[in-house]
Design a protein around this motif. Structure first.
Motif, mmCIF file in Angstrom:
data_model
loop_
_atom_site.group_PDB
_atom_site.id
_atom_site.type_symbol
_atom_site.label_atom_id
_atom_site.label_comp_id
_atom_site.label_asym_id
_atom_site.label_seq_id
_atom_site.Cartn_x
_atom_site.Cartn_y
_atom_site.Cartn_z
ATOM 1 N N VAL A 80 10.291 45.695 24.211
ATOM 2 C CA VAL A 80 11.577 45.713 23.514
ATOM 3 C C VAL A 80 12.019 44.296 23.192
ATOM 4 O O VAL A 80 12.456 43.994 22.076
ATOM 5 C CB VAL A 80 12.644 46.431 24.376
ATOM 6 C CG1 VAL A 80 14.005 46.381 23.724
ATOM 7 C CG2 VAL A 80 12.220 47.867 24.664
ATOM 8 N N ALA A 81 11.883 43.427 24.215
ATOM 9 C CA ALA A 81 12.289 42.029 24.000
ATOM 10 C C ALA A 81 11.484 41.410 22.869
ATOM 11 O O ALA A 81 12.031 40.694 22.009
ATOM 12 C CB ALA A 81 12.076 41.257 25.288
ATOM 13 N N GLU A 82 10.202 41.689 22.846
ATOM 14 C CA GLU A 82 9.339 41.127 21.793
ATOM 15 C C GLU A 82 9.754 41.649 20.420
ATOM 16 O O GLU A 82 9.820 40.887 19.440
ATOM 17 C CB GLU A 82 7.881 41.513 22.074
ATOM 18 C CG GLU A 82 7.241 40.627 23.119
ATOM 19 C CD GLU A 82 5.842 41.089 23.509
ATOM 20 O OE1 GLU A 82 5.227 40.400 24.333
ATOM 21 O OE2 GLU A 82 5.399 42.162 23.010
ATOM 22 N N ALA A 83 10.050 42.943 20.359
ATOM 23 C CA ALA A 83 10.462 43.530 19.073
ATOM 24 C C ALA A 83 11.746 42.882 18.566
ATOM 25 O O ALA A 83 11.869 42.561 17.369
ATOM 26 C CB ALA A 83 10.646 45.039 19.255
ATOM 27 N N LYS A 84 12.638 42.656 19.508
ATOM 28 C CA LYS A 84 13.907 42.019 19.122
ATOM 29 C C LYS A 84 13.670 40.604 18.592
ATOM 30 O O LYS A 84 14.241 40.181 17.573
ATOM 31 C CB LYS A 84 14.855 41.985 20.313
ATOM 32 C CG LYS A 84 15.610 43.296 20.514
ATOM 33 C CD LYS A 84 16.558 43.167 21.671
ATOM 34 C CE LYS A 84 17.287 44.484 21.903
ATOM 35 N NZ LYS A 84 18.043 44.463 23.138
ATOM 36 N N ALA A 85 12.816 39.898 19.297
ATOM 37 C CA ALA A 85 12.524 38.518 18.883
ATOM 38 C C ALA A 85 11.863 38.490 17.517
ATOM 39 O O ALA A 85 12.173 37.640 16.666
ATOM 40 C CB ALA A 85 11.605 37.882 19.921
ATOM 41 N N ARG A 86 10.960 39.439 17.307
ATOM 42 C CA ARG A 86 10.284 39.517 15.996
ATOM 43 C C ARG A 86 11.293 39.741 14.888
ATOM 44 O O ARG A 86 11.245 39.101 13.833
ATOM 45 C CB ARG A 86 9.264 40.667 16.011
ATOM 46 C CG ARG A 86 7.878 40.230 16.396
ATOM 47 C CD ARG A 86 6.855 41.273 15.967
ATOM 48 N NE ARG A 86 7.192 42.610 16.384
ATOM 49 C CZ ARG A 86 6.864 43.128 17.564
ATOM 50 N NH1 ARG A 86 6.201 42.393 18.447
ATOM 51 N NH2 ARG A 86 7.199 44.354 17.869
ATOM 52 N N LYS A 87 12.235 40.634 15.170
ATOM 53 C CA LYS A 87 13.247 40.968 14.170
ATOM 54 C C LYS A 87 14.082 39.733 13.839
ATOM 55 O O LYS A 87 14.352 39.429 12.663
ATOM 56 C CB LYS A 87 14.142 42.073 14.762
ATOM 57 C CG LYS A 87 14.742 42.974 13.734
ATOM 58 C CD LYS A 87 15.457 44.108 14.446
ATOM 59 C CE LYS A 87 16.170 44.958 13.431
ATOM 60 N NZ LYS A 87 16.951 45.997 14.110
ATOM 61 N N LYS A 88 14.429 39.009 14.885
ATOM 62 C CA LYS A 88 15.246 37.813 14.724
ATOM 63 C C LYS A 88 14.514 36.782 13.881
ATOM 64 O O LYS A 88 15.062 36.161 12.959
ATOM 65 C CB LYS A 88 15.538 37.235 16.113
ATOM 66 C CG LYS A 88 16.893 36.623 16.248
ATOM 67 C CD LYS A 88 17.081 36.270 17.723
ATOM 68 C CE LYS A 88 18.289 35.395 17.901
ATOM 69 N NZ LYS A 88 18.431 34.995 19.301
ATOM 70 N N MET A 89 13.231 36.657 14.233
ATOM 71 C CA MET A 89 12.421 35.663 13.524
ATOM 72 C C MET A 89 12.294 36.023 12.035
ATOM 73 O O MET A 89 12.455 35.168 11.157
ATOM 74 C CB MET A 89 11.035 35.613 14.152
ATOM 75 C CG MET A 89 10.220 34.412 13.749
ATOM 76 S SD MET A 89 8.617 34.478 14.531
ATOM 77 C CE MET A 89 7.858 35.813 13.627
ATOM 78 N N LYS A 90 12.085 37.296 11.767
ATOM 79 C CA LYS A 90 11.956 37.753 10.378
ATOM 80 C C LYS A 90 13.252 37.483 9.608
ATOM 81 O O LYS A 90 13.243 37.041 8.455
ATOM 82 C CB LYS A 90 11.633 39.243 10.342
ATOM 83 C CG LYS A 90 10.152 39.516 10.427
ATOM 84 C CD LYS A 90 9.898 40.994 10.331
ATOM 85 C CE LYS A 90 8.439 41.297 10.671
ATOM 86 N NZ LYS A 90 8.251 42.728 10.911
#
Ligand SMILES: C[S@@+](CC[C@H](N)C(=O)[O-])C[C@H]1O[C@@H](n2cnc3c(N)ncnc32)[C@H](O)[C@@H]1O
Length: 876
Positions: free
Chosen positions: A769-779
């Motif tokens: 979940v944390a990784e998905a959130k970070a990916r979203k933020k980065m995008k």
């Protein structure tokens, strides 16, 4: 009896009772007649039947059923019988002439083909009385039968198996051609009744009334019986003498005129009497009252034993009686009486025969007893083996043990039993003998028989020793075998259980971290060990032990290359030689310690750092250090005594002898020698914190100053800490490791703290979940950066008005920021109930919505299912 009888007694409600109920018979006894008739077929051909003692009418019903239509059936009983179709009944006592007249009037000139009698006197009196009345009743029924039976007719009667039985049978056989006694299956075994079927009535013209007179018939019987009894009691007298153990109770009462229990006779009567045996069986005491008898007391054969025997004959055994008879014979010889008389010979003969028989009996009994004992022993052993096996299976089912344990226990059981097994002692011995290793050569032709016998004895002794040695070897072999099997089992477990390594590691970590991790700190270790001299020394001692036991595996280079299983096996077998290699082990231990830290994979980081310090740089001769250390180690650890210091010294100076003993990590949980364990422990604690309530409790106690470090260390000296592990099988050590450990008390606060920690851990988002959130933020950031870049381009564009530029930038920025926007939720409204078939927005629904058919949901689900199934099929 009859209908007044209750049918509720225990055992009454058996299958015949139920069958009778089912088939409408008035009494279960109906089946007795059915079965008798089945055997002798007398009813089918009968035209006239008289049933004496017929109430309640079960037999009459049977007769009515099995006899031809229009047959005459007459039933008589003391009690009235309820009417039965085609049956004439009346109430009368069959022993009276009135009954005879009634039957006569009923039958007129007819003769009966069958007379039945199932009479039983009314119960209530003593059995003996009942039996006698029954016999009398039988005789009365016979009297009627012979009067009314046609020639060739059948008389069926019930008789009790009493003393009258034979007399009755004799009387029957005088009047009937065939007399057979039988007990139909429906007659209870516990009942003394038996049925006598008398066929082929002879119909003599004149019958002696004595045949039908109870007084006459049973008087003879009693006379003969008493005669027989007398015979028996005479025999019993002999039996009493020669088999006093089998004494019988005197059931006949006392002899006429003899009202005393105690009987004594003079010795003369015994010595001179014709039947001394009978006398011995009947009297209590032999007295010496007359002058002659008193003289016999001085006879050399009259020993004190004989006198004592004469004093109380009732307590004597067979041997004592024999002694008395021998004494009598000797005395008679002494007195010049005719000792060789036929009488005496007979007595002696009787005594001898009896003795022989008795001895044979005794041998037989003894033999049987021994056999029974052996059988019982075998049974017990078998049961024990079975129990062990069962227990092992249970343990295995509970995953408490490995399958090979069963084999072991079986083997052990067979070992205990001395049965055949792979280590059969007898076989081994035979083999040894064949190989020429026999201790005594039994086949030597020079040895005489006597020598043979003595040799046999000594051989037996040696055999015992051999057996013990063999047994010890066998046990050692079994243990080695077991070790090997256990290792193999662990290997299999590793293969089978993917989590095995994790479990193992966790267990090790747990031991490292939780028990003492909170106490030791790398900086103070040495201090503590110096000050207290406790835990570390203990650990060191443990290390020595483990190290030694490990080294024992490595006595040769080839051994090191072998797998751990056989090495363990060999460790067992070579146990005896372990002490001899102690010196070598100590040497190797020191060698390992002084090896260049960089080149030793096992040497810890701490040790590396320690040795890399400048102070060691100038050390020219490491061997001195080695020696010093060896001495100190020897001082501390008395167990590592070097039997050959010279050799050791020599080897210590010879660098070529310095070889690194590979320290296999064979999963020995007792190995705490690993130097970097402290670091690992501290790392783990830093990373994960304390993970068990025990560790938490100890930590809290330390922080709250409830316990000092010294106290904790002292606590470490408990019954679990200094157990010798040498020579113990690894499976046992593993098991001990699991269960044999101190029960460290835990506090509620510690448990709460641990729970809170766990809850906090649970609350943390999972990695994905944390990784998905970070990916979203980065995008989103990337998109924004792209939009800004475009916006800059727009600003620099010359052929656009300011307004157009502003509009364009706003559009770009909206697009760039859109990634952060949440997607608007679309509410799904199912078109059913109030929403079914409506047009436009359904009531109470705000925002975006979509109407769906309830079927649609199902269909979508079905579609998904189908796709999933297809995928699976394709995969396979
Ligand atoms: C076991 S029952 C007979 C049952 C009968 N066979 C049936 O199947 O129903 C014995 C009967 O003998 C009868 N009894 C006993 N003494 C008798 C006597 N002296 N004269 C006539 N009947 C007698 C009893 O009244 C009793 O009913």
């Amino acid at each position: 009896m009859g209908k007044a009888q209750k049918k509720t007694g225990k055992g009454r409600l058996d299958k015949y009772y139920k069958l009778a109920k089912e088939q409408g018979y008035r009494a279960r006894s109906a089946f007795k007649l059915i079965q008798l008739n089945k055997k002798y077929s007398f009813l089918e051909s009968a035209r006239c039947v008289i049933d004496l003692c017929a109430a309640p009418g079960g037999w009459l019903q049977v007769a009515s059923k099995y006899m031809p239509v229009n047959s005459i059936i007459v039933g008589v009983d003391l009690v009235p019988i309820k009417p039965i179709p085609r049956v004439a009944t009346f109430a009368a006592d069959i022993t009276t002439p009135q009954c005879r007249n009634l039957i006569r009037s009923e039958l007129k000139d007819w003769k009966a083909d069958v007379v039945l009698h199932d009479g039983a006197p009314n119960v209530g009196t003593a059995w003996v009385q009942d039996a006698y009345s029954q016999s009398e009743l039988v005789l009365m029924s016979l009297k009627l039968a012979v009067e009314f039976l046609a020639k060739g007719g059948t008389f069926v009667t019930k008789v009790f198996r009493s003393v009258d039985y034979n007399n009755l049978i004799w009387v029957f056989s005088q009047l009937f051609g065939k007399v057979e006694a039988t007990k139909p299956p429906s007659s209870r075994n516990v009942s003394a009744e038996i049925f006598v079927v008398c066929r082929d009535f002879l119909a003599p013209k004149h019958i002696d009334p004595k045949f039908l007179d109870p007084k006459h018939v049973f008087k003879e019987l009693s006379a003969s019986a008493s005669a027989a009894d007398k015979g028996t009691s005479a025999n019993n007298t002999h039996a009493n003498v020669f088999q006093p153990e089998k004494k019988r109770r005197k059931r006949d009462g006392y002899e006429d005129g003899d009202y005393t229990l105690f009987k004594k006779v003079g010795a003369a009567e015994f010595i001179r009497g014709a039947d001394p045996v009978a006398l011995l069986g009947t009297v209590n005491k032999i007295v010496f009252e007359t002058e002659e008898e008193k003289e016999w007391l001085d006879f050399e054969g009259t020993t004190s034993d004989i006198k004592a025997n004469c004093d109380d004959l009732k307590v004597l055994g067979k041997g004592d009686f024999k002694a008395l008879i021998k004494w009598r014979a000797a005395l008679r010889e002494e007195l010049g009486l005719d000792v060789k008389t036929k009488d005496t010979e007979e007595i002696t003969e009787v005594a001898e025969v009896t003795e022989e028989v008795d001895e044979e009996q005794q041998i037989q009994q003894e033999f049987e007893r021994i056999q029974a004992e052996a059988a019982a022993r075998n049974k017990r052993a078998k049961r024990r083996a079975n129990e062990l096996k069962q227990r092992a299976i249970q343990r295995m089912q509970l995953q408490m043990t490995a399958p090979m344990d069963i084999g072991l226990e079986q083997t052990d059981a067979t070992l205990a039993l001395g049965q055949d097994d792979m280590f059969d002692l007898a076989d081994t011995e035979k083999r040894l003998r064949k190989q020429g290793n026999e201790l005594i050569d039994l086949s030597s032709p020079d040895i005489s028989e006597e020598e043979d016998a003595s040799d046999q004895e000594s051989e037996n002794e040696l055999d015992v020793l051999d057996d013990e040695e063999e047994r010890a070897r066998k046990v050692a072999g079994l243990e080695a075998e077991l070790d090997g099997m256990y290792d193999a089992y662990q290997e299999r477990m590793k293969e089978r259980d993917a989590k095995y390594k994790v479990k193992l590691e966790r267990r090790r970590n747990k031991e490292r971290d939780e028990e003492w991790g909170g106490v030791k700190s790398p900086n103070t270790d040495e201090e503590e060990s110096d000050d207290e001299g406790g835990w570390d020394k203990m650990e060191e001692a443990k290390g020595h032990m483990d190290f030694e036991s490990d080294d024992s595996d490595s006595d040769s280079e080839s051994e090191a290359a072998e797998s751990s299983a056989p090495s363990r096996k060999r460790r067992r077998l070579e146990n005896g030689g372990a002490a001899a290699t102690a010196g070598g082990r100590t040497k190797r231990k020191l060698v390992t310690k002084l090896e260049d830290p960089k080149s030793t994979a096992q040497t810890s980081r701490t040790a590396q750092l320690w040795f890399s310090r400048d102070v060691f740089a100038n050390l020219s001769d490491l061997n001195d250090v080695e020696e010093d250390e060896q001495v100190s180690v020897e001082d501390e650890d008395e167990m590592s005594v070097d039997p050959d210091p010279a050799a050791d010294q020599a080897s210590s100076h010879d660098d070529s002898d310095f070889e690194v003993v590979p320290q296999e990590d064979d999963g020995d949980v007792w190995d705490v020698e690993n130097d970097d364990e402290d670091d690992v422990r501290q790392d783990t604690i830093r990373k994960h914190g304390l993970l068990t309530a025990e560790a938490m409790t100890l930590a809290q106690q330390l922080v709250n100053r409830e316990k000092t470090k010294t106290e904790l260390i002292n606590d470490g000296f408990n019954r679990y800490s200094l157990n010798a592990k040498d020579g113990l099988p690894s499976w046992f050590l593993d098991d001990e490791n699991q269960h044999y450990k101190p029960n460290i008390p835990i506090t509620k606060e510690a448990v709460d703290a641990l729970r809170a920690k766990m809850r906090a851990l649970d609350a943390r988002p999972i990695k994905k979940v944390a990784e998905a959130k970070a990916r979203k933020k980065m995008k989103a950031a990337q998109k924004l950066a792209k939009a800004m870049k475009k916006a800059e381009g727009v600003v620099q564009t010359a052929d656009m008005t300011e307004k157009e530029k502003a509009q364009q930038i706003e559009k770009l920025m909206r697009k760039g920021m859109s990634a952060n926007k949440k997607k608007k939720e679309v509410k799904v409204v199912v078109a059913k109930g109030a929403h079914k078939g409506i047009k436009g927005r359904p009531k109470g629904v705000k925002g975006r919505y979509t109407m769906v058919d309830s079927r649609m949901k199902k269909e979508v689900r079905a579609q998904k299912r189908r796709e999933k199934a297809n995928k699976k099929r394709k995969r396979t």
